[in-house]
Design an enzyme around this catalytic site. Structure first.
Site, PDB file in Angstrom:
ATOM      1  CG  HIS A 108     -24.880 -21.755  15.050  1.00  0.00           C
ATOM      2  ND1 HIS A 108     -23.742 -21.146  14.875  1.00  0.00           N
ATOM      3  CD2 HIS A 108     -25.363 -21.635  14.413  1.00  0.00           C
ATOM      4  CE1 HIS A 108     -24.445 -19.729  15.244  1.00  0.00           C
ATOM      5  NE2 HIS A 108     -25.445 -20.010  13.942  1.00  0.00           N
TER       6      HIS A 108
ATOM      7  NE  ARG B 273     -24.215 -14.936  16.302  1.00  0.00           N
ATOM      8  CZ  ARG B 273     -24.859 -15.634  15.014  1.00  0.00           C
ATOM      9  NH1 ARG B 273     -25.689 -16.387  15.649  1.00  0.00           N
ATOM     10  NH2 ARG B 273     -24.207 -14.596  13.926  1.00  0.00           N
TER      11      ARG B 273
HETATM   12  P1  NDP Z   1     -32.688  -8.097  14.233  1.00  0.00           P
HETATM   13  O1  NDP Z   1     -32.570  -7.640  14.452  1.00  0.00           O
HETATM   14  O2  NDP Z   1     -34.579  -8.594  13.135  1.00  0.00           O
HETATM   15  O3  NDP Z   1     -33.929  -9.097  15.626  1.00  0.00           O
HETATM   16  C1  NDP Z   1     -33.152  -8.334  17.156  1.00  0.00           C
HETATM   17  C2  NDP Z   1     -34.247  -7.975  17.842  1.00  0.00           C
HETATM   18  O4  NDP Z   1     -33.282  -8.346  19.295  1.00  0.00           O
HETATM   19  C3  NDP Z   1     -35.179  -7.202  18.409  1.00  0.00           C
HETATM   20  O5  NDP Z   1     -36.337  -7.718  18.215  1.00  0.00           O
HETATM   21  C4  NDP Z   1     -34.260  -6.181  19.145  1.00  0.00           C
HETATM   22  O6  NDP Z   1     -35.258  -5.544  19.707  1.00  0.00           O
HETATM   23  C5  NDP Z   1     -33.835  -7.174  19.959  1.00  0.00           C
HETATM   24  N1  NDP Z   1     -32.894  -6.270  20.885  1.00  0.00           N
HETATM   25  C6  NDP Z   1     -31.114  -6.054  20.278  1.00  0.00           C
HETATM   26  N2  NDP Z   1     -30.700  -5.901  21.245  1.00  0.00           N
HETATM   27  C7  NDP Z   1     -31.172  -5.992  22.590  1.00  0.00           C
HETATM   28  C8  NDP Z   1     -31.017  -5.527  23.689  1.00  0.00           C
HETATM   29  N3  NDP Z   1     -29.926  -4.481  24.465  1.00  0.00           N
HETATM   30  N4  NDP Z   1     -32.205  -5.161  24.675  1.00  0.00           N
HETATM   31  C9  NDP Z   1     -33.472  -6.054  24.819  1.00  0.00           C
HETATM   32  N5  NDP Z   1     -33.512  -6.218  23.242  1.00  0.00           N
HETATM   33  C10 NDP Z   1     -32.492  -6.207  22.446  1.00  0.00           C
HETATM   34  O7  NDP Z   1     -32.259 -10.077  14.344  1.00  0.00           O
HETATM   35  P2  NDP Z   1     -32.797 -11.811  13.948  1.00  0.00           P
HETATM   36  O8  NDP Z   1     -34.184 -12.225  14.689  1.00  0.00           O
HETATM   37  O9  NDP Z   1     -32.633 -11.397  12.513  1.00  0.00           O
HETATM   38  O10 NDP Z   1     -31.734 -12.304  13.788  1.00  0.00           O
HETATM   39  C11 NDP Z   1     -31.673 -12.491  16.271  1.00  0.00           C
HETATM   40  C12 NDP Z   1     -29.918 -12.919  16.054  1.00  0.00           C
HETATM   41  O11 NDP Z   1     -30.644 -14.402  16.040  1.00  0.00           O
HETATM   42  C13 NDP Z   1     -29.032 -12.687  15.347  1.00  0.00           C
HETATM   43  O12 NDP Z   1     -28.582 -12.276  15.443  1.00  0.00           O
HETATM   44  C14 NDP Z   1     -28.447 -14.250  15.125  1.00  0.00           C
HETATM   45  O13 NDP Z   1     -27.529 -13.912  16.435  1.00  0.00           O
HETATM   46  C15 NDP Z   1     -29.216 -15.138  15.704  1.00  0.00           C
HETATM   47  N6  NDP Z   1     -29.650 -16.369  14.821  1.00  0.00           N
HETATM   48  C16 NDP Z   1     -28.824 -17.610  14.631  1.00  0.00           C
HETATM   49  C17 NDP Z   1     -29.122 -18.272  14.035  1.00  0.00           C
HETATM   50  C18 NDP Z   1     -28.587 -19.910  14.021  1.00  0.00           C
HETATM   51  O14 NDP Z   1     -28.787 -20.917  13.970  1.00  0.00           O
HETATM   52  N7  NDP Z   1     -28.664 -20.093  15.650  1.00  0.00           N
HETATM   53  C19 NDP Z   1     -29.730 -18.152  12.617  1.00  0.00           C
HETATM   54  C20 NDP Z   1     -30.308 -16.412  12.116  1.00  0.00           C
HETATM   55  C21 NDP Z   1     -30.239 -16.195  13.372  1.00  0.00           C
HETATM   56  P3  NDP Z   1     -35.975  -3.810  19.448  1.00  0.00           P
HETATM   57  O15 NDP Z   1     -37.446  -4.891  18.336  1.00  0.00           O
HETATM   58  O16 NDP Z   1     -36.117  -3.045  20.065  1.00  0.00           O
HETATM   59  O17 NDP Z   1     -34.789  -3.231  17.978  1.00  0.00           O
END
Ligand code: NDP
Length: 309
Positions: free
Chosen positions: A272, A224
């Site tokens: 995006h 983001r």
């Molecule tokens: P998930 O919820 O599957 O994964 C999120 C990951 O981030 C997890 O591994 C989590 O850790 C980690 N995480 C969250 N908070 C923290 C933190 N404070 N410190 C370290 N690690 C953290 O999400 P997705 O993979 O499905 O999607 C991720 C993001 O990608 C979306 O939220 C969106 O913002 C972005 N996105 C962008 C798109 C685009 O077109 N540009 C399209 C789709 C998504 P843990 O595994 O330990 O919980």
């Protein structure tokens, strides 16, 4: 069962026709800003208006048409105890892996130089890239980050990953939590951001963080826009801490006219598009979960609204 579609698509029938075919037992409605309550059981939403939650009081769950739910969690009136379900992969992780690989190759295979040479009719071979000089670090090891990390590890890149909790992923050195962030960054030259936007991750990518990457660093941001402190990116490019950046997401979208990023040769901008929502895969996933939920079966992808993802 009543399903309400709330997504500001000028052609909502592109969604509602397949939803009716996939869940024939459901009555399917399109959100009408001036209409009455339909007493929907489920809403399928993208950036819904606050009025949705004022009017529809019988919702059992709301299904977000995206993986990131930062936008939805900001909507006023979202009931605290409402079940919020995000999209899980649904064809996005493969697109994201492609996008990241493409941007990485732009950086380490000198593709722009070869395009320029072609324009000038020049046949000149540059020094081959050494994978060992391009260690990649993926922030976020969820549905998207895992796929990106795995794809690059399969291509023999040295890959690290960083998440909140511990992960075990073949070919990937995993780091967890704020305590191991420094170690992760110093092992990384190409930083790929796939984090969700939460209170903890907002503004995480600042000058101090970028300064800890290996020399000649590259940033690929597909998470983001608000993860990145924009002035700090420019400063890191100016003083050579960063070689280049590929940005797919921005604090303000569309990226405003006159924004300094537009003019920078070291920045690649895409609007995006790194992973588009694929309608068929998305609806298959959501309608499958609606049916499971309605029949009392457990579903995955429920957002922890306190944690923010
Ligand atoms: P998930 O919820 O599957 O994964 C999120 C990951 O981030 C997890 O591994 C989590 O850790 C980690 N995480 C969250 N908070 C923290 C933190 N404070 N410190 C370290 N690690 C953290 O999400 P997705 O993979 O499905 O999607 C991720 C993001 O990608 C979306 O939220 C969106 O913002 C972005 N996105 C962008 C798109 C685009 O077109 N540009 C399209 C789709 C998504 P843990 O595994 O330990 O919980």
């Amino acid at each position: 069962m009543k399903i309400l579609f709330v997504a500001g698509d000028p052609k909502p029938e592109r969604w509602t026709v397949p939803i009716r075919a996939m869940v024939p037992e459901a009555e399917v409605y399109v959100w009408d800003p001036d209409g009455p309550a339909v007493n929907a059981d489920y809403a399928i939403v993208w950036q819904p208006p606050a009025a949705l939650f004022e009017r529809e009081k019988n919702l059992k769950a709301v299904f977000n048409l995206g993986a990131g739910i930062d936008g939805l969690l900001k909507v006023p009136n979202l009931p605290k105890d409402l079940t919020v379900v995000r999209l899980e992969d649904a064809g996005m992780s493969a697109q994201m892996a492609e996008y990241v690989l493409h941007q990485l190759l732009e950086a380490n295979r000198e593709m722009e130089t070869y395009r320029e040479q072609q324009r000038q009719g020049v046949w000149k071979i540059h020094r081959p890239m050494k994978r060992s000089e391009w260690p990649v670090g993926v922030m976020g090891l969820g549905h998207i980050g895992k796929r990106v990390a795995r794809t690059l590890a399969d291509l023999d890149y040295r890959v690290s990953g960083w998440a909140r909790g511990q992960h075990s992923l073949e070919g990937v050195t995993a780091y967890a939590g704020p305590d191991q962030l420094g170690e992760f960054l110093t092992a990384t030259r190409v930083l790929v951001n796939t984090l969700p936007l939460t209170e903890e991750t907002r503004n995480l990518i600042d000058y101090e963080l970028l300064s800890q990457l290996q020399p000649g660093a590259v940033l690929i941001n597909v998470g983001r826009g608000e993860h990145l402190v924009e002035d700090d990116l420019l400063r890191a490019l100016d003083d050579g801490k960063l070689l280049r950046a590929s940005l797919d997401v921005f604090r303000k979208e569309p990226l405003p006219e006159g924004h300094p990023f537009w003019q920078r040769k070291e920045i690649t901008i895409t609007p995006h598009i790194s992973a588009r929502t694929l309608r068929d895969a998305t609806l298959e996933q959501i309608t499958g979960k609606i049916r499971d939920h309605a029949q009392g079966r457990p579903i995955s992808g429920i957002v922890d609204t306190d944690r923010g993802y």
